[in-house]
Design a protein around this motif. Structure first.
Motif, mmCIF file in Angstrom:
data_model
loop_
_atom_site.group_PDB
_atom_site.id
_atom_site.type_symbol
_atom_site.label_atom_id
_atom_site.label_comp_id
_atom_site.label_asym_id
_atom_site.label_seq_id
_atom_site.Cartn_x
_atom_site.Cartn_y
_atom_site.Cartn_z
ATOM 1 N N VAL A 73 0.860 -1.187 0.000
ATOM 2 C CA VAL A 73 0.000 0.000 0.000
ATOM 3 C C VAL A 73 0.897 1.239 0.000
ATOM 4 C CG1 VAL A 73 -1.812 1.259 1.191
ATOM 5 C CG2 VAL A 73 -1.786 -1.252 1.258
ATOM 6 N N PRO A 74 1.049 1.903 -1.140
ATOM 7 C CA PRO A 74 1.902 3.096 -1.185
ATOM 8 C C PRO A 74 1.215 4.297 -0.550
ATOM 9 C CG PRO A 74 0.906 2.699 -3.332
ATOM 10 C CD PRO A 74 0.498 1.550 -2.462
ATOM 11 N N VAL A 75 1.999 5.049 0.221
ATOM 12 C CA VAL A 75 1.490 6.261 0.878
ATOM 13 C C VAL A 75 2.447 7.403 0.545
ATOM 14 C CG1 VAL A 75 0.740 7.316 3.040
ATOM 15 C CG2 VAL A 75 0.588 4.821 2.755
ATOM 16 N N PRO A 76 2.230 8.098 -0.571
ATOM 17 C CA PRO A 76 3.143 9.189 -0.932
ATOM 18 C C PRO A 76 2.947 10.413 -0.043
ATOM 19 C CG PRO A 76 1.329 9.072 -2.487
ATOM 20 C CD PRO A 76 1.183 7.885 -1.572
ATOM 21 N N HIS A 77 4.040 11.108 0.230
ATOM 22 C CA HIS A 77 3.952 12.416 0.869
ATOM 23 C C HIS A 77 3.479 13.433 -0.166
ATOM 24 C CE1 HIS A 77 7.175 11.597 4.230
ATOM 25 N NE2 HIS A 77 6.269 10.630 4.130
ATOM 26 N N VAL A 78 2.574 14.298 0.233
ATOM 27 C CA VAL A 78 2.159 15.429 -0.604
ATOM 28 C C VAL A 78 2.476 16.687 0.199
ATOM 29 C CG1 VAL A 78 0.227 16.617 -1.707
ATOM 30 C CG2 VAL A 78 0.363 14.108 -1.782
ATOM 31 N N VAL A 79 3.411 17.505 -0.302
ATOM 32 C CA VAL A 79 3.934 18.648 0.450
ATOM 33 C C VAL A 79 3.366 19.939 -0.126
ATOM 34 C CG1 VAL A 79 6.009 19.842 1.215
ATOM 35 C CG2 VAL A 79 6.012 17.354 0.993
ATOM 36 N N ALA A 80 2.545 20.601 0.655
ATOM 37 C CA ALA A 80 1.774 21.751 0.175
ATOM 38 C C ALA A 80 2.647 22.856 -0.415
ATOM 39 C CB ALA A 80 0.946 22.314 1.341
ATOM 40 N N ARG A 81 3.697 23.232 0.265
ATOM 41 C CA ARG A 81 4.476 24.410 -0.131
ATOM 42 C C ARG A 81 5.286 24.210 -1.403
ATOM 43 N NH1 ARG A 81 6.720 27.560 5.176
ATOM 44 N NH2 ARG A 81 4.697 27.863 6.189
ATOM 45 N N ARG A 82 5.324 22.983 -1.914
ATOM 46 C CA ARG A 82 6.108 22.726 -3.124
ATOM 47 C C ARG A 82 5.269 22.799 -4.399
ATOM 48 N NH1 ARG A 82 9.817 17.827 -0.750
ATOM 49 N NH2 ARG A 82 11.104 19.129 0.608
ATOM 50 N N GLY A 108 2.680 20.213 5.365
ATOM 51 C CA GLY A 108 2.885 21.598 4.974
ATOM 52 C C GLY A 108 4.220 21.748 4.260
ATOM 53 N N GLY A 109 5.261 21.227 4.882
ATOM 54 C CA GLY A 109 6.602 21.284 4.294
ATOM 55 C C GLY A 109 7.472 22.308 4.995
ATOM 56 N N VAL A 114 7.472 29.608 0.120
ATOM 57 C CA VAL A 114 6.252 29.017 -0.437
ATOM 58 C C VAL A 114 6.223 29.363 -1.924
ATOM 59 C CG1 VAL A 114 3.745 28.928 -0.313
ATOM 60 C CG2 VAL A 114 5.074 29.325 1.767
ATOM 61 N N VAL A 115 6.233 28.355 -2.791
ATOM 62 C CA VAL A 115 6.362 28.622 -4.227
ATOM 63 C C VAL A 115 5.020 28.864 -4.903
ATOM 64 C CG1 VAL A 115 8.478 27.281 -4.359
ATOM 65 C CG2 VAL A 115 6.290 26.181 -4.867
ATOM 66 N N GLY A 116 3.912 28.561 -4.235
ATOM 67 C CA GLY A 116 2.600 28.695 -4.856
ATOM 68 C C GLY A 116 1.537 29.170 -3.866
ATOM 69 N N PRO A 117 0.284 28.774 -4.091
ATOM 70 C CA PRO A 117 -0.832 29.298 -3.297
ATOM 71 C C PRO A 117 -1.130 28.503 -2.028
ATOM 72 C CG PRO A 117 -1.691 27.970 -5.092
ATOM 73 C CD PRO A 117 -0.192 27.967 -5.236
ATOM 74 N N PHE A 118 -0.283 27.547 -1.665
ATOM 75 C CA PHE A 118 -0.594 26.668 -0.535
ATOM 76 C C PHE A 118 0.447 26.824 0.576
ATOM 77 C CE2 PHE A 118 -2.043 24.193 -4.366
ATOM 78 C CZ PHE A 118 -3.390 24.477 -4.210
ATOM 79 N N PRO A 119 0.202 27.708 1.528
ATOM 80 C CA PRO A 119 1.159 27.901 2.613
ATOM 81 C C PRO A 119 1.100 26.812 3.678
ATOM 82 C CG PRO A 119 -0.728 29.327 2.938
ATOM 83 C CD PRO A 119 -0.928 28.657 1.609
ATOM 84 N N SER A 120 0.071 25.978 3.641
ATOM 85 C CA SER A 120 -0.095 24.964 4.678
ATOM 86 C C SER A 120 -0.822 23.748 4.117
ATOM 87 C CB SER A 120 -0.915 25.528 5.847
ATOM 88 O OG SER A 120 -2.253 25.772 5.438
ATOM 89 N N SER A 121 -0.758 22.649 4.861
ATOM 90 C CA SER A 121 -1.480 21.455 4.431
ATOM 91 C C SER A 121 -2.987 21.672 4.480
ATOM 92 C CB SER A 121 -1.074 20.265 5.302
ATOM 93 O OG SER A 121 -1.232 20.549 6.670
ATOM 94 N N ARG A 122 -3.456 22.488 5.425
ATOM 95 C CA ARG A 122 -4.903 22.748 5.483
ATOM 96 C C ARG A 122 -5.372 23.483 4.224
ATOM 97 N NH1 ARG A 122 -8.347 26.627 8.442
ATOM 98 N NH2 ARG A 122 -6.521 27.441 9.524
ATOM 99 N N LEU A 125 -5.950 20.855 1.713
ATOM 100 C CA LEU A 125 -7.126 20.061 2.060
ATOM 101 C C LEU A 125 -8.415 20.802 1.721
ATOM 102 C CD1 LEU A 125 -8.288 17.518 3.416
ATOM 103 C CD2 LEU A 125 -8.013 18.685 5.621
ATOM 104 N N GLU A 126 -8.420 22.107 1.912
ATOM 105 C CA GLU A 126 -9.629 22.904 1.677
ATOM 106 C C GLU A 126 -10.032 22.955 0.208
ATOM 107 O OE1 GLU A 126 -8.462 26.526 3.541
ATOM 108 O OE2 GLU A 126 -9.329 25.985 5.494
ATOM 109 N N THR A 127 -9.129 22.586 -0.698
ATOM 110 C CA THR A 127 -9.502 22.565 -2.113
ATOM 111 C C THR A 127 -10.510 21.458 -2.420
ATOM 112 O OG1 THR A 127 -7.730 21.019 -2.768
ATOM 113 C CG2 THR A 127 -7.204 23.397 -2.742
ATOM 114 N N GLY A 128 -10.560 20.434 -1.579
ATOM 115 C CA GLY A 128 -11.450 19.297 -1.831
ATOM 116 C C GLY A 128 -10.949 18.347 -2.898
ATOM 117 N N LEU A 129 -9.712 18.548 -3.374
ATOM 118 C CA LEU A 129 -9.215 17.750 -4.491
ATOM 119 C C LEU A 129 -8.945 16.299 -4.107
ATOM 120 C CD1 LEU A 129 -6.821 20.309 -6.222
ATOM 121 C CD2 LEU A 129 -8.975 19.403 -7.120
ATOM 122 N N PHE A 130 -8.540 16.057 -2.887
ATOM 123 C CA PHE A 130 -8.277 14.667 -2.492
ATOM 124 C C PHE A 130 -9.549 13.826 -2.583
ATOM 125 C CE2 PHE A 130 -4.471 16.517 -0.605
ATOM 126 C CZ PHE A 130 -3.524 15.541 -0.877
ATOM 127 N N ALA A 131 -10.633 14.350 -2.058
ATOM 128 C CA ALA A 131 -11.898 13.614 -2.135
ATOM 129 C C ALA A 131 -12.346 13.469 -3.591
ATOM 130 C CB ALA A 131 -12.964 14.339 -1.312
#
Length: 302
Positions: A73-82, A108-109, A114-122, A125-131
């Motif tokens: 079961v792969p569990v990749p890290h997803v780092v918001a600030r990258r 968060g990372g 911060v290279v883009g619009p995501f300063p934090s993991s929250r 998450l608020e984009t709803g893209l994971f779901a």
């Protein structure tokens, strides 16, 4: 049943809980990871794919697909600030979905810029893209010792909000701690999480067996310097640690705490394989076998 045998049964249960379904972390560029995992890990083991600065997403996705095809079961890290844009994030999640990935560790990372619009993991998450892309489970980091830059109460509040938001989006959250070498700090942290209602799936991060030099270097990189310095203050034990670090005494203590303290009984182990996947998995297997022998010897006579 005698009291000693009842105690041994409880100890067995704690060991099965903590090590029976442990997870382990590897570096995605390890091209032999799937082959090695087939030799030393049980099918269905969760294998985290650490996020390394500059690592191409193609490498992470390819490794995730190899591991899933091999029965893990792969569990990749997803780092918001990258992530430079929502489109880049969406592309990554879509490709992970195509590779059969249904869970990730969202971070968060610890990067200065911060290279883009995501300063934090929250914010991610608020984009709803994971779901939207079929993810069923999301993990979040937590810290048994103070973070070098963020106050503990801020981290705890953020974690609570992320856990609640994950549930509202129809996914299952879990938390995994940064590795730590001090059992009292780990136990106190777990109690703090429980008090905040984070009670379901908590993984305790542990440094796997490795040279002391490797452990100390990575401890400094990960901001757990105070805990790492505890290794240097172990007096007569320090001579052994020059040769190499092993987490036996820490796990022994955690299993004892799981036996005796109800709030700690549902913990699971997560191993940072600093010495490599094969070395870490082999050590865990040997630890469990030695533990069974110790318990059998302790209960041989009433």
């Amino acid at each position: 049943m005698t009291a000693s045998k009842a105690h041994a049964c409880s100890e067995d249960e704690a060991c099965r809980q903590f090590l029976g379904q442990y997870s382990i972390e590897i570096i995605p560029r390890d091209t032999r990871a799937a082959e090695m995992a087939r030799r030393v890990l049980s099918p269905g083991t969760e294998i985290y794919l650490a996020s390394i600065s500059g690592e191409p997403q193609e490498t992470v996705i390819a490794r995730a697909l190899e591991l899933r095809t091999s029965g893990f079961v792969p569990v990749p890290h997803v780092v918001a600030r990258r992530y430079e844009s929502p489109n880049q994030l969406e592309t990554t999640l879509a490709r992970l979905q195509e590779a059969g990935v249904d869970r990730a560790l969202l971070l968060g990372g610890d990067v200065a810029r911060v290279v883009g619009p995501f300063p934090s993991s929250r914010a991610v998450l608020e984009t709803g893209l994971f779901a939207r892309y079929g993810f069923e489970r999301l993990g979040f980091a937590t810290y048994p010792q103070p973070h070098p830059h963020i106050p503990t109460d801020v981290l705890d509040d953020e974690l609570g909000q992320k856990v609640s938001l994950t549930v509202r989006q129809g996914m299952t959250p879990w938390v995994v701690s940064q590795f730590c070498f001090e059992p009292d700090a780990i136990a106190a942290h777990i109690r703090r999480l429980r008090a905040r209602g984070i009670a379901d799936d908590v993984r305790v991060g542990l440094a796997g067996p490795a040279t002391l030099k490797s452990v100390m270097r990575l401890a400094h990189m990960c901001g757990v310097t105070n805990s790492a310095q505890a290794l240097r203050s172990l007096g007569q034990k320090f001579g052994r640690l020059v040769v190499g670090y092993e987490p036996q005494e820490l796990i022994d203590r955690l299993l004892h705490d799981m036996e005796t303290k109800a709030e700690l009984r549902s913990l699971r182990g997560h191993f940072f394989g600093f010495g490599g996947l094969e070395q870490t998995a082999t050590w865990i297997r040997e630890y469990r076998c030695k533990g069974r022998r110790r318990r059998c010897a302790a209960t041989a006579f009433p």
